[in-house]
Design a protein around this motif. Structure first.
Motif, PDB file in Angstrom:
ATOM      1  N   GLN A 156      -1.811   6.154   3.580  1.00 13.82           N
ATOM      2  CA  GLN A 156      -1.974   4.470   3.394  1.00 13.82           C
ATOM      3  C   GLN A 156      -1.874   3.647   4.835  1.00 13.82           C
ATOM      4  O   GLN A 156      -2.251   2.463   4.920  1.00 13.82           O
ATOM      5  CB  GLN A 156      -1.195   3.993   2.593  1.00 13.82           C
ATOM      6  N   VAL A 176       3.110  -1.213   4.135  1.00 14.71           N
ATOM      7  CA  VAL A 176       2.524   0.346   4.068  1.00 14.71           C
ATOM      8  C   VAL A 176       3.644   1.128   3.899  1.00 14.71           C
ATOM      9  O   VAL A 176       4.766   1.129   4.555  1.00 14.71           O
ATOM     10  CB  VAL A 176       1.866   0.832   5.273  1.00 14.71           C
ATOM     11  N   SER A 200      -2.116   0.602  -4.519  1.00 18.05           N
ATOM     12  CA  SER A 200      -1.858  -0.925  -3.913  1.00 18.05           C
ATOM     13  C   SER A 200      -1.552  -2.020  -5.086  1.00 18.05           C
ATOM     14  O   SER A 200      -2.169  -1.816  -6.164  1.00 18.05           O
ATOM     15  CB  SER A 200      -3.184  -1.270  -3.250  1.00 18.05           C
ATOM     16  N   HIS A 208       0.994  -1.278  -0.078  1.00 17.89           N
ATOM     17  CA  HIS A 208       0.009  -0.012  -0.129  1.00 17.89           C
ATOM     18  C   HIS A 208       0.789   1.330   0.037  1.00 17.89           C
ATOM     19  O   HIS A 208       1.646   1.414   0.913  1.00 17.89           O
ATOM     20  CB  HIS A 208      -1.058  -0.011   1.358  1.00 17.89           C
ATOM     21  N   GLN A 227      -4.781   1.592   6.431  1.00 20.40           N
ATOM     22  CA  GLN A 227      -5.164   0.364   5.577  1.00 20.40           C
ATOM     23  C   GLN A 227      -4.703  -1.082   6.496  1.00 20.40           C
ATOM     24  O   GLN A 227      -5.334  -1.853   6.448  1.00 20.40           O
ATOM     25  CB  GLN A 227      -4.070   0.018   4.207  1.00 20.40           C
TER      26      GLN A 227
END
Lengths: 389, 389
Positions: A18, A171, B5, A13, A21
């Motif tokens: 992000q 991430v 992503s 991600h 996430q």
């Protein structure tokens, strides 16, 4: 091209915001151990973002994973996991935190003495699932199977690899790098560059995609690296460096080609004995390793000179070829300087005495024949080290 | 760079003799449906290799998946799966067999009328696991989530995508391409090239790694494509084209950048109505689409001209820029010719009549605003088609 098998199962991600996430990436019923380092994530806001994302999860934290993560520290985290029956590891940090967390994830389910994973290559049959919030683009550890862990008692710095410790997700938010100190940014850029070189500057096997990709990463780092310092608020520069560092060691550019890693092996020993940062050791060793191996690497060194540095020999004469290779190595060293990275032992008040010490370490660890041809003997390693003073 | 992503979970096994890997990749207790096309795998030895690898598995076969796989044919395979309670699909072929097998894998577990997956974008909640033995490097379907299926009754050629149909593994053995006819090799090279262009020639978002990787794929295809014909026994050439085609559409170079795909949308309609091969349509449309969109694509067209074709404008004057862009588009068309691919409707005895027919198809499918800016109107599509006669 050589045969290969390749997969990279880490869900990436990438971009601003992000970190949120992780709420969906970690199972709701997981009992999470968040691992981190010295606490910089508390001052730059990353910690708060992670805590917010975990608000509906059960979690604990373990801090203090040091640069060159140690067996001694990581085993304290393993004890915490066993005490509280935790079942998911979330590493928040750079390569050291991630590497340490990989060892934690494997050691938590290891039947026996976990140091054997490093010292004896004991087989890993399982590991806790691992997620990553990357704070320092450098090692690629956020999406690969590799880890390096040190033993403080024995001055050993040893690698292991297992598909079980490949992160489930990572991430990558370039914004988190804005608060990094210059030294860590420099380390990351150089680390990614040398990772790429180790998989590229070997011998030609006519793997054109891999070569072009490696050259693309080098060109990106050369173009963007200095801008990290000259344009410190530029998001795209941070994003390009971050993605380049991940791609440099996620298995892709090394699939189907020979690999070197001799510079890394010498570097690990230098860190273990003298405490230099990993990337600092690479910047010292690489230029002299390339010079030492210039004959067996000549074809790829010429390609590197031409495609990355736009240097073409005037003729097919060996003297012209040598001249271009010399210039390419000098350009490489100058690139390291351009991102504030020293390239000599003497920059760290070290001298010729390192050679015998490091050679003894290499010998102790069986590193007597390194490189893509296994022809970097202890004598060659010593020559490289002496030339790097 | 745009947020993204990305993950690609397909296990690649690349190289000579890798078909044997399917023995271990498919669970021992699986009941396999091997799917393939017209039977060329029986004459080139691939079928025998697959059968040998499956000797301890339970399996059946379904042949006859056609180029531009049809709903009608694939539903016969679904019936076979249901009749014999099969639970694993092994696609042995090129993009059409794989695309068809993705639809088979999803339709077998779909609750309702499977055509709704294509016609109405009905959600896919599960699919049978899918493995692939790739015989034609081209579409990238062997390691992505995409599929295109046609309905013979309605002249529809429609795409769908789902993570459930991402292949679990893909075997890429360049040797299996030696027996391919020229037309299929040509199609594959052009298809991979245009896939790359659709994700690269848009507008600049300062995504340097993605740009360099895309340029690396284009340079590889330009360098190796013609050698497929001039050096037909060269394994490395086949390997480089095969790996480039996979990397061109496995999600990597498109992560974090805008994407176009207008050429593909026109191309699908042309195939649906006139039966031209997919890549044949792309080679016709792309040069004129680039010319039509030269203003909004100017920055990237210049970068393409410089980095891929070594064409640099003499000055910043618009006329010099236009000249270089013209040359780059001509070079692109010449590259298609160099791999024996025609680039005009008239090469297929088609004329200006195609324009209204295809525009009507686009309108019927809601394709009234295509491209990275959604500014390719029906009028622009018509202009592109007329210019391509």
């Amino acid at each position: 091209m050589l045969n290969f098998s390749f997969v990279n199962s880490t869900q990436i991600h990438f971009g601003a915001e992000q970190i949120a996430q992780i709420t969906d990436e970690i199972p709701k019923d997981a009992k999470v151990l968040m691992t981190y380092g010295g606490g910089s994530i508390k001052s730059n806001g990353v910690y708060d973002q992670v805590v917010a994302a975990l608000k509906d999860h059960t979690w604990q934290e373990f801090s203090g994973i040091e640069p060159n993560p140690s067996y001694q520290t990581t085993m304290k985290a393993v004890a915490l996991i066993k005490e509280h029956q935790l079942d998911y590891v979330l590493a928040v940090g750079g390569g050291s935190v991630i590497d340490g967390s990989k060892f934690i994830a494997a050691a938590a389910l290891f039947d026996g003495e976990p140091w054997d994973i490093l010292a004896k290559g004991a087989e890993i049959k399982a590991a806790l699932p691992l997620g990553v919030v990357l704070t320092l683009p450098a090692t690629g550890s956020e999406s690969n199977t590799f880890s390096v862990v040190s033993n403080l008692d024995t001055n050993d710095k040893l690698p292991f690899a297992s598909p079980f410790v490949q992160p489930k997700f990572a991430v990558l938010d370039p914004n988190v790098t804005f608060s990094l100190p210059q030294r860590q940014l420099t380390n990351g850029i150089v680390d990614a560059f040398v990772h790429t070189v180790e998989q590229y500057l070997t011998y030609d096997v006519n793997a054109k995609v891999q070569d072009r990709f490696a050259e693309g990463l080098l060109l990106t780092l050369i173009e963007e690296g200095p801008k990290v310092f000259s344009e410190p608020q530029n998001y795209d520069v941070r994003a390009n460096v971050m993605w380049a560092a991940t791609m440099a060691l996620n298995g892709l550019i090394g699939a189907g080609v020979p690999q070197d890693w001799s510079t890394h092996m010498l570097g690990h020993e230098i860190t273990a004995v003298y405490g230099l940062d990993h990337a600092q050791t690479l910047a010292i060793v690489l230029p002299r390793m390339l010079a030492e191996q210039r004959q067996v690497k000549q074809g790829k060194l010429l390609q590197y000179a031409q495609r990355v540095w736009q240097l073409t020999p005037k003729s097919d004469e060996q003297s012209d070829i040598d001249s271009v290779i010399d210039q390419a190595i000098l350009k490489t060293e100058a690139f390291f300087h351009s991102v504030e990275m020293p390239t000599r032992f003497s920059d760290y008040q070290l001298g010729a005495e390192v050679a015998d010490t490091i050679v003894a370490q290499l010998e102790r660890h069986g590193m007597t024949a390194l490189g893509e041809h296994q022809d970097v003997t202890l004598a060659k390693s010593k020559a490289v080290l002496l030339a790097s003073v």
